[in-house]
Design an enzyme around this catalytic site. Structure first.
Site, short mmCIF file in Angstrom:
data_model
loop_
_atom_site.label_atom_id
_atom_site.label_comp_id
_atom_site.label_asym_id
_atom_site.label_seq_id
_atom_site.Cartn_x
_atom_site.Cartn_y
_atom_site.Cartn_z
N TRP A 165 -4.83 1.27 -2.19
CA TRP A 165 -3.82 0.48 -2.93
C TRP A 165 -2.40 0.93 -2.57
O TRP A 165 -1.58 1.23 -3.46
CB TRP A 165 -4.06 0.59 -4.44
CG TRP A 165 -5.39 0.03 -4.91
CD1 TRP A 165 -6.52 -0.21 -4.17
CD2 TRP A 165 -5.72 -0.34 -6.26
NE1 TRP A 165 -7.52 -0.70 -4.96
CE2 TRP A 165 -7.07 -0.80 -6.24
CE3 TRP A 165 -5.05 -0.33 -7.46
CZ2 TRP A 165 -7.73 -1.23 -7.40
CZ3 TRP A 165 -5.71 -0.77 -8.62
CH2 TRP A 165 -7.02 -1.22 -8.58
N TYR A 195 -13.22 -5.34 7.67
CA TYR A 195 -12.16 -4.31 7.72
C TYR A 195 -12.75 -2.94 7.39
O TYR A 195 -12.53 -1.96 8.13
CB TYR A 195 -11.05 -4.68 6.73
CG TYR A 195 -10.05 -3.58 6.43
CD1 TYR A 195 -9.09 -3.20 7.36
CD2 TYR A 195 -10.08 -2.93 5.20
CE1 TYR A 195 -8.18 -2.18 7.07
CE2 TYR A 195 -9.17 -1.92 4.90
CZ TYR A 195 -8.23 -1.55 5.83
OH TYR A 195 -7.33 -0.55 5.54
N VAL A 213 3.18 3.13 5.78
CA VAL A 213 3.02 4.58 5.91
C VAL A 213 3.81 5.09 7.12
O VAL A 213 4.46 6.13 7.07
CB VAL A 213 1.52 4.95 6.01
CG1 VAL A 213 1.34 6.42 6.33
CG2 VAL A 213 0.81 4.59 4.70
P1 NDP Z 1 0.63 -1.71 7.35
O1 NDP Z 1 -0.12 -2.99 7.47
O2 NDP Z 1 1.86 -1.65 6.52
O3 NDP Z 1 1.00 -1.15 8.79
C1 NDP Z 1 0.10 -1.20 9.83
C2 NDP Z 1 0.89 -1.07 11.10
O4 NDP Z 1 -0.04 -1.20 12.19
C3 NDP Z 1 1.96 -2.15 11.27
O5 NDP Z 1 3.20 -1.55 11.60
C4 NDP Z 1 1.44 -2.97 12.42
O6 NDP Z 1 2.45 -3.45 13.27
C5 NDP Z 1 0.63 -1.94 13.18
N1 NDP Z 1 -0.27 -2.61 14.11
C6 NDP Z 1 -1.14 -3.60 13.88
N2 NDP Z 1 -1.71 -3.98 15.04
C7 NDP Z 1 -1.18 -3.19 16.01
C8 NDP Z 1 -1.34 -3.10 17.41
N3 NDP Z 1 -2.16 -3.90 18.08
N4 NDP Z 1 -0.64 -2.17 18.07
C9 NDP Z 1 0.23 -1.34 17.43
N5 NDP Z 1 0.44 -1.40 16.11
C10 NDP Z 1 -0.26 -2.31 15.41
O7 NDP Z 1 -0.44 -0.63 6.84
P2 NDP Z 1 -0.25 0.61 5.88
O8 NDP Z 1 0.93 1.40 6.29
O9 NDP Z 1 -0.37 0.15 4.49
O10 NDP Z 1 -1.60 1.40 6.24
C11 NDP Z 1 -1.58 2.68 6.84
C12 NDP Z 1 -3.00 3.18 6.89
O11 NDP Z 1 -3.55 3.26 5.57
C13 NDP Z 1 -3.97 2.31 7.70
O12 NDP Z 1 -4.86 3.13 8.40
C14 NDP Z 1 -4.73 1.54 6.62
O13 NDP Z 1 -6.01 1.16 7.07
C15 NDP Z 1 -4.78 2.56 5.52
N6 NDP Z 1 -4.93 2.00 4.18
C16 NDP Z 1 -4.03 1.06 3.71
C17 NDP Z 1 -4.19 0.51 2.45
C18 NDP Z 1 -3.23 -0.50 1.90
O14 NDP Z 1 -3.35 -0.87 0.73
N7 NDP Z 1 -2.26 -0.98 2.69
C19 NDP Z 1 -5.28 0.94 1.56
C20 NDP Z 1 -6.14 1.96 2.14
C21 NDP Z 1 -5.95 2.45 3.39
P3 NDP Z 1 3.11 -4.90 13.04
O15 NDP Z 1 3.98 -4.73 11.84
O16 NDP Z 1 3.83 -5.13 14.31
O17 NDP Z 1 1.97 -5.83 12.81
#
Ligand code: NDP
Length: 297
Positions: free
Chosen positions: A154, A129, A12
């Site tokens: 998803w 989570y 995202v």
């Molecule tokens: P991603 O896992 O693709 O991205 C999460 C990001 O958070 C990564 O860039 C990661 O960085 C970063 N991150 C993790 N730990 C840290 C930290 N300590 N400090 C800074 N950054 C950190 O997630 P999505 O884009 O898919 O998710 C976006 C949102 O949508 C989130 O809130 C998620 O909970 C929610 N969501 C996602 C779903 C899914 O299917 N993916 C479903 C429903 C909700 P790095 O790459 O360096 O680890």
């Protein structure tokens, strides 16, 4: 206008870098930060200081601890990133009158029943989570800050790890696959999430009555099994050669994972469409587009 984007390289976050650009000056950070500015979500005080130094009008948090199964063993880290640091951001946003945009998940719900969950349904997460995400939501609401919380499900994108890309890869390597057919939800593209966010932000800045929690998912519903079959059919239409010849539907119980998953991940999305006068397209539209990008690149 100035926007601080946290988690710029997630599925995202990456799309938000594109979509937010015409709206404001965007300072986009990942965990390694930039100069004096920290983007490390495991450091709530450093994130707080970053916000105080930058003085943005809006903070958009696309970062999260998203490793659903690993969270069962790393509950403290998941809570720190998804709850404690989110609370710290919400508190500073309240103090400085900054709009806080945040993302949450269908996993805050119990997954019981067959109806789509609405924004006012009670949360009852089944796994660590989901619990940490629910606590993060509540901390934002309790802080009193102006906020947009978008619950989605998803998520897929051309960048990052997701079911769509995994299926496309597996189908090129294996002749037979078994896919869960008793979990129901709506695949939602990171692109759609980012675009809707950009439509909503100016409306909330102009009218704070529109702030609140919304379900941001594509319309329609499917199972992982039907979703996978749709991916395979579309990939072949796009000219991709696949090895997969047999796809077996299996129950969740046949594929044990450390974290329990909800069977019903349906999220009712009418509130968002009505409040912001937007259309959330059927889930197939975005999947077709992403497959075309992945296959024809
Ligand atoms: P991603 O896992 O693709 O991205 C999460 C990001 O958070 C990564 O860039 C990661 O960085 C970063 N991150 C993790 N730990 C840290 C930290 N300590 N400090 C800074 N950054 C950190 O997630 P999505 O884009 O898919 O998710 C976006 C949102 O949508 C989130 O809130 C998620 O909970 C929610 N969501 C996602 C779903 C899914 O299917 N993916 C479903 C429903 C909700 P790095 O790459 O360096 O680890």
């Amino acid at each position: 206008m100035k926007i601080l984007l946290l988690g710029k390289n997630g599925q995202v976050g990456w799309e938000l870098q594109r979509a937010l650009a015409p709206l404001a000056e965007v300072i986009a950070l990942d965990r390694s930060g930039w100069g004096d500015f920290s983007g490390d979500m495991s450091q709530p005080q450093a994130i707080r200081e970053t916000i105080l130094k930058l003085k943005p009008n809006v903070v958009v948090n696309a970062s999260a601890y998203t490793a659903v199964d690993l969270a069962e063993a790393e509950s403290e880290l998941a809570d720190l990133i998804n709850h404690q640091t989110v609370k710290a951001i919400a508190d500073v946003c309240h103090q400085e009158q900054i709009l806080f945009v945040h993302y949450s998940t269908d996993y805050v719900f119990s997954g019981l029943g067959t109806q789509p969950f609405t924004e006012t349904d009670v949360v009852a997460p089944l796994n660590v989570y989901g619990k940490t995400k629910a606590l993060g939501e509540q901390a934002i609401i309790d802080s009193g800050c102006a906020h947009l919380i978008f619950r989605t499900s998803w998520v897929y994108a051309t960048k990052g790890k997701n079911f769509l890309k995994t299926m496309l890869n597996l189908a090129q390597q294996r002749e037979e696959l078994s896919i869960i057919d008793d979990q129901i939800g709506a695949p939602t593209s990171a692109e759609l999430i980012a675009d809707i966010t950009v439509h909503a932000i100016p409306q909330v800045l102009a009218n704070q009555q529109k702030a609140g929690i919304y379900h941001l998912v594509a319309s329609g519903e499917t199972t992982w099994f039907d979703y996978a079959n749709f991916i395979f059919k579309q990939a072949r239409i796009l000219g991709q050669t696949l090895q997969v010849a047999k796809v077996n539907p299996i129950a969740t119980s046949a594929y044990p994972t450390p974290a329990v998953r909800p069977h019903n991940s349906r999220l009712h999305n009418a509130k968002l469409q009505n409040t912001f006068e937007l259309i959330l397209p059927q889930w197939q539209k975005g999947v077709e587009r992403t497959l075309a990008e992945l296959i024809n690149q």
